[in-house]
Design an enzyme around this catalytic site. Structure first.
Site, mmCIF file in Angstrom:
data_model
loop_
_atom_site.group_PDB
_atom_site.id
_atom_site.type_symbol
_atom_site.label_atom_id
_atom_site.label_comp_id
_atom_site.label_asym_id
_atom_site.label_seq_id
_atom_site.Cartn_x
_atom_site.Cartn_y
_atom_site.Cartn_z
ATOM 1 N N ASP A 23 -10.213 -3.211 4.964
ATOM 2 C CA ASP A 23 -9.179 -4.235 4.722
ATOM 3 C C ASP A 23 -8.136 -3.858 3.662
ATOM 4 O OD1 ASP A 23 -10.808 -5.538 6.503
ATOM 5 O OD2 ASP A 23 -11.189 -7.298 5.262
ATOM 6 N N LYS A 27 -11.293 -7.975 12.801
ATOM 7 C CA LYS A 27 -12.317 -9.006 12.610
ATOM 8 C C LYS A 27 -11.687 -10.294 12.119
ATOM 9 C CE LYS A 27 -13.281 -7.166 8.057
ATOM 10 N NZ LYS A 27 -12.779 -8.355 7.344
ATOM 11 N N CYS A 60 -15.625 -8.632 1.761
ATOM 12 C CA CYS A 60 -15.766 -7.818 2.965
ATOM 13 C C CYS A 60 -16.528 -6.512 2.729
ATOM 14 C CB CYS A 60 -14.406 -7.588 3.601
ATOM 15 S SG CYS A 60 -13.753 -9.155 4.269
HETATM 16 C C1 VGL Z 1 -11.554 -10.927 2.718
HETATM 17 C C2 VGL Z 1 -11.484 -13.119 2.066
HETATM 18 C C3 VGL Z 1 -10.973 -13.489 3.276
HETATM 19 C C4 VGL Z 1 -11.885 -9.512 2.350
HETATM 20 C C5 VGL Z 1 -11.055 -11.277 3.954
HETATM 21 O O1 VGL Z 1 -11.309 -8.583 2.955
HETATM 22 O O2 VGL Z 1 -12.708 -9.313 1.438
HETATM 23 N N1 VGL Z 1 -11.782 -11.851 1.781
HETATM 24 N N2 VGL Z 1 -10.753 -12.566 4.214
#
Ligand code: VGL
Ligand code: ZN
Length: 207
Positions: free
Chosen positions: A13, A111, A156
């Site tokens: 991410d 995702k 994540c």
């Molecule tokens: C994430 C919160 C919401 C992450 C993704 O990548 O850690 N955190 N969506």
């Protein structure tokens, strides 16, 4: 396969919305980019994950009347932190950080694309049972060791690392190539859980 062949770097991410200026900015989130680019050169294999929500996603506070970001809501699958709208499919905030080297990655696993359920982990949605397909992909290709870096350490990255252990992968987190959101002690809790699960921690220079 050589032993190196059985190992894969999972880059979690590293997207604009998780970097300074983004909708869900992780403090110093962009600091991981040069480290991950260097680290990535030392691996033979790498995959990317990409948080990828439809507009109006159920993890967004804006989808819950009377709720503010960083409050929680009870979902059929458990307690869910509510986030600012972020990583909306196709928006610039959902794109990878412009300096992240992505071309050598072999797979992008998206995702959080189902409206009614979030997915922190690269392996399972937040019900902890619906698979993303990554485990099957890695197993079919013969990988038995995963190394994780990216954002955010306590969401994540941690969920992915814990699921990787649960699935039987040897699992390492590159600590300095991750940054945390750290909401109400979530970083300390995530580190303790990962440690208890047998996740190894190393710095990028030692990886
Ligand atoms: C994430 C919160 C919401 C992450 C993704 O990548 O850690 N955190 N969506
Ligand atoms: Zn998200």
């Amino acid at each position: 396969m050589t032993s190196q062949d059985a190992e894969i770097l999972i880059i979690v991410d590293v997207q604009n919305d998780f970097c300074p200026g983004g909708a869900l900015a992780v403090p110093e989130g962009d600091a991981v980019v040069p480290l991950i680019n260097q680290l990535s050169m030392r691996f033979d294999h790498r995959v990317l994950t990409q948080d990828w929500h439809p507009a109006g996603h159920s993890s967004f506070a804006s989808s819950h009347t009377g709720k503010a970001p960083f409050e929680t809501a009870e979902m059929p699958y458990g307690t869910q932190v509510l986030w600012p709208d972020h990583c909306v499919q196709g928006n610039p905030g959902a794109a990878f950080h412009p300096d992240l080297v992505v071309d050598r990655s072999e797979l992008v696993i998206r995702k959080g694309f189902r409206l009614s359920i979030d997915s922190y982990s690269a392996f399972f949605e937040n019900d902890r049972t619906t698979p993303t397909g990554l485990a099957g992909y890695l197993k079919e290709r013969g990988f038995d060791r995963v190394v994780l870096a990216g954002l955010a350490t306590d969401f994540c990255v941690a969920y992915s690392a814990l699921d990787a252990r649960r699935l039987g992968f040897a699992t390492t987190v590159i600590t300095d190539a991750c940054r945390a959101i750290d909401l109400n002690g979530s970083l300390a809790a995530a580190m303790a859980e990962m440690t208890a699960a047998g996740v190894a921690f190393v710095t990028a220079d030692a990886a």
